[in-house]
Enzyme design. Structure first.
Site, PDB file in Angstrom:
ATOM      1  CB  CYS A   1       4.930   1.051 -12.514  1.00 33.81           C
ATOM      2  SG  CYS A   1       6.203   0.774 -11.269  1.00 33.81           S
TER       3      CYS A   1
ATOM      4  CB  ALA B   1      -0.947   0.003   1.208  1.00 34.67           C
ATOM      5  CB  ALA B   2       3.995   2.389   1.521  1.00 31.13           C
ATOM      6  N   PRO B   3       3.053   4.457  -0.872  1.00 24.54           N
ATOM      7  CG  PRO B   3       3.465   6.525  -1.933  1.00 24.54           C
ATOM      8  CD  PRO B   3       3.500   5.033  -2.177  1.00 24.54           C
ATOM      9  N   GLY B   4       0.421   5.266  -0.366  1.00 24.28           N
ATOM     10  CA  GLY B   4      -0.976   5.510  -0.048  1.00 24.28           C
ATOM     11  C   GLY B   4      -1.846   6.058  -1.157  1.00 24.28           C
ATOM     12  N   GLY B   5      -1.310   6.235  -2.364  1.00 21.16           N
ATOM     13  CA  GLY B   5      -2.126   6.773  -3.447  1.00 21.16           C
ATOM     14  C   GLY B   5      -3.336   5.906  -3.740  1.00 21.16           C
ATOM     15  CE  LYS B   6      -1.569   1.659  -7.926  1.00 23.05           C
ATOM     16  NZ  LYS B   6      -0.471   2.645  -7.842  1.00 23.05           N
TER      17      LYS B   6
ATOM     18  NE  ARG C   1       7.991   0.172   1.157  1.00 25.53           N
ATOM     19  CZ  ARG C   1       8.732  -0.918   1.183  1.00 25.53           C
ATOM     20  NH1 ARG C   1      10.060  -0.813   1.164  1.00 25.53           N
ATOM     21  NH2 ARG C   1       8.185  -2.113   1.250  1.00 25.53           N
TER      22      ARG C   1
END
Length: 466
Positions: free
Chosen positions: A233, A112-117, A140
């Site tokens: 990515c 999950a880090a850094p939290g965008g999704k 993180r």
């Protein structure tokens, strides 16, 4: 970025995948695209566009996403500190946008880090259900916690665990799972020279093995009828199409009758290609590549899986335990809040008070796991005095808190507050005691008002320029 800076082995493989690589190389020399995603927990896209003078263009695959067309530094704007939006690379918005999360779901963001999704998934949940955000690195995960708190997320549990340990606790639990897997990062070549320097053919094989290990455990946490989104990515077939084929043929996936679902199509999407891997399944064409010369964004890959096994009837939800009486000091502070808190969800431990998510059978599964945050951190109890948290302030507004100092965008007290300074206020602007400082209707943080001055309680680590 010039062609000579890109590894020859990478270019040879991209020629196999794309045929003519000239358009791709030209795109790699262009500037990186920048974007923001509106926090729909606090406002709508239309409301944000009315608040800013920036030139914004919609991102086709994300309803709350916009391209930042100008040179504005949106990370320095007070709206950013109010949690109005998240700055995110446009292609990276695709996975959370296409995973069909509904309010009330049990959702896992495994890497999950850094939290965008995670913040995007939380916005879809609208405060209902539970979101487990995991990153194996506790360091993180600190950035993850900050972003969740900045967004005003109330129903997240943050863990720092291996997928293996999570799978032992959450077998068949989650309705929706997102895996933005660690990868070789080829899609970030335009954005990061370090990714180019670190790339080797061997690393794509190493990451493919790591991704398969993650998928081995992740699939065990999906409930019958659930959906799983896998993304990277990178462009590497071994990490993309290869990992998809691995999961489709996994024994647990067969038990769940796992298949690929169509991803809503947008111009410029490139379908996955089964010919790029040995014995590729034709179903792989339902996956999606985002490539810079075809879309406005960096490189990304996404595959949406769905279990066709009939969903089992949910067992009765577990309860947290006996009904708890709120701490007296918190009860006094809570009288200022117009939101009602369920006493069964208040958790006090070592002087720290939290409001935990709806149980959803969660409590018994968390035992023994490394938990960094469980729900909304409300504040600390110090010598019979309650000190509210920055996280709590970000969930409030003038509609939900009785004592507010609402500042206009051009009020110099906005920036003074964000820098940690003491504020002045006139009679009638605020009452004595705890006061919520807001930018219009958006929260910034707390202060303590008395005799025309407000002692700044903005969290030091969040301050402007910190």
């Amino acid at each position: 970025m010039s062609e000579r800076k890109i590894p020859e082995a990478f270019l040879r493989r991209m020629q196999m995948q794309l045929g003519d690589t000239e358009p791709f190389l030209k795109a790699m020399a262009l500037p990186v695209e920048h974007g923001l995603r509106v926090n729909s927990l606090k406002l709508t896209p239309d409301e944000l566009t009315e608040m800013v003078s920036w030139k914004l263009s919609p991102i086709p695959w994300c309803p709350s996403g916009f391209y930042l067309e100008g040179e504005e530094d949106a990370s320095r704007n007070p709206l950013y500190y109010a949690g109005a939006y998240y700055l995110q690379e446009p292609s990276a918005m695709l996975p959370a946008a296409v995973l069909p999360v509904e309010p009330g779901d049990r959702v896992l963001d495994l890497c999950a880090a850094p939290g965008g999704k995670s913040t995007a998934l939380a916005a879809k949940l609208q405060g209902r259900g539970v979101l487990v955000c995991n990153d194996i690195s506790a360091s993180r995960a600190r950035a993850l916690i900050k972003n969740l708190e900045l967004f005003g997320v109330t129903n997240a549990v943050v863990t720092a665990e291996t997928p293996e340990r999570l799978a032992k606790s959450f077998s068949g639990y989650f309705d929706k799972i997102l895996i933005d897997a660690p990868c070789s990062g080829e899609g970030m070549f335009r954005k990061s020279r370090a990714m180019i320097t670190d790339w080797t053919e061997e690393k794509t094989k190493e990451y493919a093995a790591l991704q398969r290990d993650i998928l081995d455990h992740a699939i065990r946490m999906l409930r019958p009828g659930g959906k799983l989104l896998y993304s990277t990515c990178t462009y590497a077939p071994a990490e993309d199409e290869g990992s998809v084929q691995y999961l489709l043929t996994h024994p647990v996936a067969r038990e769940l009758k796992l298949t690929l679902s169509d991803i809503p199509w947008e111009p410029g999407f490139l379908p996955g290609n089964p010919d790029w891997i040995p014995d590729g399944l034709q179903e792989i064409r339902k996956t999606v590549h985002l490539i810079p010369h075809l879309v406005r964004g960096e490189g990304h890959f996404a595959a949406l899986f769905e279990s066709r096994l009939e969903e089992e009837k949910r067992s009765a939800e577990e309860t947290i335990g006996k009904k708890l009486k709120p701490d007296v000091s918190f009860a006094e502070f809570a009288s200022l809040i117009r939101t009602q808190y369920d006493p069964q969800r208040l958790l006090s431990r070592d002087g720290y008070l939290s409001y935990v998510p709806e149980d959803k059978g969660l409590s018994g599964r968390l035992a023994g796991l490394r938990i960094l945050r469980k729900g909304l951190f409300l504040g600390e109890i110090r010598k019979n005095r309650f000190e509210p948290s920055q996280a709590l302030s970000m969930t409030l507004s003038p509609d939900s808190f009785a004592n507010c100092l609402s500042l206009a965008p051009d009020d110099d007290r906005v920036m003074r507050y964000l820098k940690g300074e003491t504020l002045d206020y006139d009679s009638g602007e605020a009452e004595k005691g705890w006061v919520l400082i807001t930018l219009g209707n958006l929260p910034l943080g707390f202060g303590k008002a008395n005799k025309g001055q407000i002692k700044n309680k903005y969290l030091p680590g969040w301050r402007y320029g910190a």
